[in-house]
Enzyme design. Sequence first.
Site, PDB file in Angstrom:
ATOM      1  N   ASP A 117     -11.423   2.701   4.029  1.00 40.08           N
ATOM      2  CA  ASP A 117     -11.736   1.267   3.913  1.00 40.08           C
ATOM      3  C   ASP A 117     -13.251   1.042   3.857  1.00 40.08           C
ATOM      4  O   ASP A 117     -13.697  -0.049   3.509  1.00 40.08           O
ATOM      5  CB  ASP A 117     -11.188   0.516   5.141  1.00 40.08           C
ATOM      6  CG  ASP A 117      -9.930  -0.275   4.828  1.00 40.08           C
ATOM      7  OD1 ASP A 117      -9.691  -0.552   3.635  1.00 40.08           O
ATOM      8  OD2 ASP A 117      -9.216  -0.622   5.781  1.00 40.08           O
ATOM      9  N   LYS A 174       0.838  -1.203   0.000  1.00 40.85           N
ATOM     10  CA  LYS A 174       0.000   0.000   0.000  1.00 40.85           C
ATOM     11  C   LYS A 174       0.876   1.257   0.000  1.00 40.85           C
ATOM     12  O   LYS A 174       0.591   2.222  -0.706  1.00 40.85           O
ATOM     13  CB  LYS A 174      -0.946  -0.014   1.214  1.00 40.85           C
ATOM     14  CG  LYS A 174      -2.078  -1.010   1.036  1.00 40.85           C
ATOM     15  CD  LYS A 174      -2.850  -1.301   2.316  1.00 40.85           C
ATOM     16  CE  LYS A 174      -3.837  -2.449   2.049  1.00 40.85           C
ATOM     17  NZ  LYS A 174      -4.518  -2.914   3.271  1.00 40.85           N
ATOM     18  N   GLN A 222      -4.746  -1.689   9.600  1.00 45.31           N
ATOM     19  CA  GLN A 222      -4.652  -3.008   8.972  1.00 45.31           C
ATOM     20  C   GLN A 222      -5.237  -4.078   9.896  1.00 45.31           C
ATOM     21  O   GLN A 222      -4.856  -4.180  11.060  1.00 45.31           O
ATOM     22  CB  GLN A 222      -3.181  -3.316   8.646  1.00 45.31           C
ATOM     23  CG  GLN A 222      -2.957  -4.598   7.888  1.00 45.31           C
ATOM     24  CD  GLN A 222      -3.552  -4.586   6.487  1.00 45.31           C
ATOM     25  OE1 GLN A 222      -3.420  -3.626   5.745  1.00 45.31           O
ATOM     26  NE2 GLN A 222      -4.230  -5.666   6.135  1.00 45.31           N
TER      27      GLN A 222
END
Length: 298
Positions: free
Chosen positions: A122, A55, A99
Amino acid sequence: MAEAARIDGKGFADALRARIAGHAGEFVQATGRKPGLAVVLVGEDPASQVYVGAKARACHEAGIASFEHRLPAETSEAELLVLVERLNRDPEVDGILVQMPLPNGLDEQAVIAAIDPGKDVDGFHVINAGRLSVGQEGFVPCTPLGCMMLLKDRLGDLSGLDAVVIGRSNIVGKPMAQLLTDANATVTIAHSRTKNLPDVVRRADIVVAAVGRPEMVRGDWIKPGATVIDVGINRLPPTDDKPKGRLVGDVAFTEAAAVAGAITPVPGGVGPMTIAVLLRNTLVAAHAHAGLEAPEGL
Ligand code: NAD
């Protein structure tokens, strides 16, 4: 029947990332700063380390500032929440990604709930899940949005098509079903308690498999000509010729490709789309924070 077309998620994602890089450059011109994504990793989970590294690289290539926060596994929930609060207030940070999975003892839902919904790139916050559910604009989870982009690119109008989503997780299955419903498909959500799964899948013009079981969906489950999107990423045990273990999806690719109209490979299908959509969501968040219209065609 001819072999199914391969849906080139990698190629689609590369093109999307190039467009994002162009828009990120224009954003810098307009605002004097780069769009910014903060990525928080707690603990040393090897798969998560790989994802976080990928990422950060993707951000760099697209002209998006990446702020990495790597915290030890012993980090307390209170410490993590303090960091999230700080990132919520930081004007350089447009998107915040924590994460998952978090180490045992840290409450994932509490951490997601602490993220500013306007920075929740997200799309996991209940506010964004709710917005998707009632048809308001908000952040949509990256993997299902990426699948939807591939489906629309391949099929155009999905109205009236029968879609079966296998898996009902909050991050893939449920939002995927919502997006397909919004696109006027007739949607069935199948899961671990579904009876006669092969028969359910045989009805589908569109199959989205998000289960996490290697090659579970067999070729004879697929309706001839169907479009198959394989979200699964499963590593098989090592063999002599593949010492790291081969990556396979939830669909038995060779069998399914002999019947389907189009299919995503693993790797190179849905996986690259997830990161490209993360960059897209960050760019959209940056425009909102700067009071600018989001660019068209993303
Ligand atoms: P999850 O474990 O949260 O959910 C799995 C779902 O599958 C559950 O809803 C369960 O009901 C269903 N299921 C389990 N066994 C089943 C069975 N025998 N028959 C039918 N349904 C069954 O998983 P997830 O987070 O949604 O991820 C699913 C897969 O997608 C995993 O392989 C994961 O690695 C992969 N994934 C890939 C990406 C990507 O970027 N490509 C992103 C997220 C997840």
